[in-house]
Motif scaffolding. Structure first.
Motif, PDB file in Angstrom:
ATOM      1  N   ALA A  39       0.940  -1.184   0.124  1.00  0.00           N
ATOM      2  CA  ALA A  39      -0.127   0.145   0.007  1.00  0.00           C
ATOM      3  C   ALA A  39       0.877   1.367   0.038  1.00  0.00           C
ATOM      4  O   ALA A  39       0.296   2.246  -0.474  1.00  0.00           O
ATOM      5  N   ALA A  40       2.106   1.285   0.476  1.00  0.00           N
ATOM      6  CA  ALA A  40       3.092   2.305   0.430  1.00  0.00           C
ATOM      7  C   ALA A  40       3.691   2.477  -0.567  1.00  0.00           C
ATOM      8  O   ALA A  40       4.604   3.417  -0.844  1.00  0.00           O
ATOM      9  N   GLY A  41       3.626   1.597  -1.482  1.00  0.00           N
ATOM     10  CA  GLY A  41       4.033   1.606  -3.093  1.00  0.00           C
ATOM     11  C   GLY A  41       5.515   1.196  -2.984  1.00  0.00           C
ATOM     12  O   GLY A  41       6.122   1.449  -3.944  1.00  0.00           O
ATOM     13  N   LEU A  42       5.856   0.193  -2.111  1.00  0.00           N
ATOM     14  CA  LEU A  42       7.205  -0.305  -2.078  1.00  0.00           C
ATOM     15  C   LEU A  42       7.086  -1.726  -2.623  1.00  0.00           C
ATOM     16  O   LEU A  42       6.032  -2.292  -2.364  1.00  0.00           O
ATOM     17  N   SER A 156       4.967  12.761  13.654  1.00  0.00           N
ATOM     18  CA  SER A 156       3.628  13.127  13.094  1.00  0.00           C
ATOM     19  C   SER A 156       3.291  12.704  11.751  1.00  0.00           C
ATOM     20  O   SER A 156       2.174  12.205  11.327  1.00  0.00           O
ATOM     21  N   SER A 157       4.440  12.926  10.815  1.00  0.00           N
ATOM     22  CA  SER A 157       4.303  12.850   9.388  1.00  0.00           C
ATOM     23  C   SER A 157       4.329  11.235   9.223  1.00  0.00           C
ATOM     24  O   SER A 157       3.407  10.796   8.342  1.00  0.00           O
ATOM     25  N   ALA A 158       4.995  10.284   9.951  1.00  0.00           N
ATOM     26  CA  ALA A 158       5.033   8.899   9.703  1.00  0.00           C
ATOM     27  C   ALA A 158       3.664   8.553  10.309  1.00  0.00           C
ATOM     28  O   ALA A 158       3.109   7.306   9.699  1.00  0.00           O
ATOM     29  N   ASP A 159       3.170   8.958  11.630  1.00  0.00           N
ATOM     30  CA  ASP A 159       1.820   8.523  11.816  1.00  0.00           C
ATOM     31  C   ASP A 159       0.877   8.558  10.651  1.00  0.00           C
ATOM     32  O   ASP A 159      -0.053   7.824  10.284  1.00  0.00           O
ATOM     33  N   ALA A 160       0.784   9.708  10.174  1.00  0.00           N
ATOM     34  CA  ALA A 160      -0.350  10.205   8.948  1.00  0.00           C
ATOM     35  C   ALA A 160      -0.046   9.221   7.811  1.00  0.00           C
ATOM     36  O   ALA A 160      -1.115   8.581   7.290  1.00  0.00           O
ATOM     37  N   ALA A 161       1.226   9.030   7.459  1.00  0.00           N
ATOM     38  CA  ALA A 161       1.348   8.043   6.407  1.00  0.00           C
ATOM     39  C   ALA A 161       0.969   6.718   6.627  1.00  0.00           C
ATOM     40  O   ALA A 161       0.212   5.986   6.133  1.00  0.00           O
ATOM     41  N   GLY A 162       1.360   6.288   7.894  1.00  0.00           N
ATOM     42  CA  GLY A 162       1.112   4.876   8.483  1.00  0.00           C
ATOM     43  C   GLY A 162      -0.274   4.484   8.352  1.00  0.00           C
ATOM     44  O   GLY A 162      -1.074   3.620   7.814  1.00  0.00           O
ATOM     45  N   ALA A 163      -1.187   5.717   8.848  1.00  0.00           N
ATOM     46  CA  ALA A 163      -2.468   5.480   8.575  1.00  0.00           C
ATOM     47  C   ALA A 163      -3.186   5.721   7.336  1.00  0.00           C
ATOM     48  O   ALA A 163      -4.043   4.636   7.111  1.00  0.00           O
ATOM     49  N   SER A 164      -2.601   6.201   6.604  1.00  0.00           N
ATOM     50  CA  SER A 164      -2.976   6.146   4.956  1.00  0.00           C
ATOM     51  C   SER A 164      -2.775   4.861   4.594  1.00  0.00           C
ATOM     52  O   SER A 164      -3.389   4.190   3.508  1.00  0.00           O
ATOM     53  N   PHE A 165      -1.625   4.043   4.883  1.00  0.00           N
ATOM     54  CA  PHE A 165      -1.361   2.938   4.493  1.00  0.00           C
ATOM     55  C   PHE A 165      -2.298   1.629   4.824  1.00  0.00           C
ATOM     56  O   PHE A 165      -2.604   1.021   4.238  1.00  0.00           O
ATOM     57  N   MET A 166      -2.451   2.077   6.260  1.00  0.00           N
ATOM     58  CA  MET A 166      -3.581   1.053   6.661  1.00  0.00           C
ATOM     59  C   MET A 166      -5.023   0.989   6.087  1.00  0.00           C
ATOM     60  O   MET A 166      -5.642  -0.020   5.768  1.00  0.00           O
ATOM     61  N   LYS A 167      -5.378   2.227   5.718  1.00  0.00           N
ATOM     62  CA  LYS A 167      -6.564   2.371   5.311  1.00  0.00           C
ATOM     63  C   LYS A 167      -6.595   1.909   3.726  1.00  0.00           C
ATOM     64  O   LYS A 167      -7.422   1.158   3.192  1.00  0.00           O
ATOM     65  N   LYS A 168      -5.581   2.325   2.881  1.00  0.00           N
ATOM     66  CA  LYS A 168      -5.582   1.494   1.675  1.00  0.00           C
ATOM     67  C   LYS A 168      -5.427   0.033   1.549  1.00  0.00           C
ATOM     68  O   LYS A 168      -5.812  -0.565   0.649  1.00  0.00           O
ATOM     69  N   ALA A 169      -4.619  -0.598   2.411  1.00  0.00           N
ATOM     70  CA  ALA A 169      -4.560  -1.963   2.648  1.00  0.00           C
ATOM     71  C   ALA A 169      -5.867  -2.517   3.168  1.00  0.00           C
ATOM     72  O   ALA A 169      -5.773  -3.878   3.239  1.00  0.00           O
TER      73      ALA A 169
END
Length: 443
Positions: A39-42, A156-169
């Motif tokens: 989901a993170a594009g990796l 905080s940026s990593a928190d936001a990114a992590g939340a977006s990855f969880m939702k996308k996954a």
């Protein structure tokens, strides 16, 4: 100097701690991380999960695409979903390039520190001793505040990114929120008064604030009430139990998992605890319960082989380890254990199989010093001194001993035909070892 020391402590080197290698644990961590990484594009195969033996509840990245997870985090987590939330956060650090950008915060803070140093020295030289010292102290404080604000922004940026990855996954964010609540309790336990904690003197935002932000972000997601796959959760509980049995004092494990608990995780934990406490018969008895429940589970077979091997019964260990290797499609860590048992049997008829098994193991995972050590023993017993030296050179190069790696690489080059892959590899080790020796001398 205090500023620079604090920065050094924040960048925690993984090699300063013990890396735990376990085939079942690595398989689980990779499986629970895979949808998040995708989901993170990796590329999931390029992102590595590494387990560190450390009772602290923590995880971190230290460059590249490697997520280091403390054993204390696994034992503290209630479920697989909480670990997924942590992994998503760490992947957010990777995609945000935060380790690379770490130097930006350091440069800004160092600039403030140097400026205050110059102004302070000038004031002292002009006769204003107290004023000069005040400038120096204020400059250090400003530099540290600047740097801590930078790291909090990254978190905080990593928190936001992590939340977006969880939702996308399509993975529930409940675990992320509940784990932050755990961290809040840990902060409270470690401080004399939670109210007295200065949020501006921390590298991370307050866990209570992070939990609130994450809950607001994730609670409306369709996956919020989606349960974790039961099979994945069962695997996590097994790994959590075996890890507790391996890293904790056996007495603690046996209290936490009493004989009255005959569940698979409890038997698993007790098996490791009895093995560590040097009661192999009791350990085998627990493993046999597991095998009776799941006769062909490769990790139960692996554990039985390990207990037998390490209690001086290598011949008896070979059969369960062979089946474990077969059922995991030659997973390198288990294959290395089989190779060890074949060698320890002291039966010359087993050497050919040991060589094949170990060569396959290092071909798929060449970062296992013990596998290279065992392969070197096989070559030595077969009389192939050059390749025994090459395997030894690999081991020493991997463990940061360039002088020993160089000597063995040169021995290998004298006995291996030029131009062959083994000769070229020995040449590479010799070259990099000479460079490492020269670098150490310059330092």
């Amino acid at each position: 100097m205090a500023l620079l020391l604090s920065m050094a402590l924040l960048a925690r080197p993984a090699m300063a701690q013990s890396i735990l290698r376990d085939a079942e644990t690595e398989s689980l961590l990779n499986d629970i991380a895979r949808p998040i990484v995708a989901a993170a594009g990796l590329e999931p195969n390029n992102v590595q999960m590494v387990l560190i033996q450390d009772k602290e509840i923590n995880a971190f990245v230290a460059g590249g695409q490697i997520v280091y997870i403390h054993s204390g985090l696994i034992t503290a987590a209630d479920n697989a979903n909480e670990v997924q939330g942590v992994i998503a956060h760490e992947v957010g650090h990777i995609t945000g390039g935060h380790i690379v950008r770490f130097s930006e915060g350091a440069r800004a803070a160092t600039g403030i520190s140097i400026l205050s140093l110059l102004l302070g020295v000038a004031a002292i030289a002009a006769g204003g001793g107290e004023a000069g010292m005040g400038i120096l102290s204020a400059g250090q404080q400003a530099a540290m505040s600047n740097f801590l604000a930078f790291t909090r922004t990254q978190e905080s940026s990593a928190d936001a990114a992590g939340a977006s990855f969880m939702k996308k996954a399509g993975i529930s964010g409940k675990g992320s929120v509940s784990f932050f609540q755990k961290l809040r309790k840990e902060e409270f336990r470690l401080s004399s008064s939670y109210a007295d904690v200065d949020p501006y003197a921390r590298t991370h935002p307050m866990s209570a604030d992070r939990a609130a932000v994450m809950e607001a972000e994730l609670k409306t997601d369709p996956a919020w009430n989606k349960p974790t796959d039961p099979a994945l959760e069962a695997r996590f509980q097994r790994v959590k139990a075996k890890l507790a049995g391996f890293v904790q004092d056996p007495k603690v494990t046996l209290i936490k998992y009493p004989e009255s608990d005959q569940s698979i995780p409890a038997c698993y934990a007790r098996a490791y605890a009895w093995h560590r406490a040097a009661y192999p018969d009791k350990a085998v008895a627990e493993v046999d319960k597991l095998i009776a429940a799941q006769p062909h589970d490769p990790y139960f077979l692996e554990l039985k082989g390990q207990v037998l091997l390490e209690s001086g019964q290598p011949k008896a260990a070979i059969a369960p380890l062979r089946e474990a290797v077969e059922r995991t499609r030659s997973t390198p860590l288990i294959a290395t254990l089989l190779g060890h048992a074949l060698i320890a049997s002291e039966d010359p008829a087993n050497l050919a199989e040991a060589r094949t098994v170990l060569r396959n193991a290092v071909a798929r995972d060449n970062e296992n010093p013990f596998a290279w050590y065992q392969l070197g023993i096989v070559y030595s017993q077969e009389g192939d001194i050059a390749r025994a030296a090459l395997a030894t050179a690999e081991r020493y190069a991997m463990t940061g001993q360039p002088q020993l790696a160089l000597g063995n690489a040169e021995t290998a080059m004298r006995g291996i035909p030029q131009g062959t892959p083994d000769y070229v590899r020995a040449e590479d080790i010799a070259l990099t070892s000479r460079q490492a020796i020269a670098d150490r001398k310059r330092r």
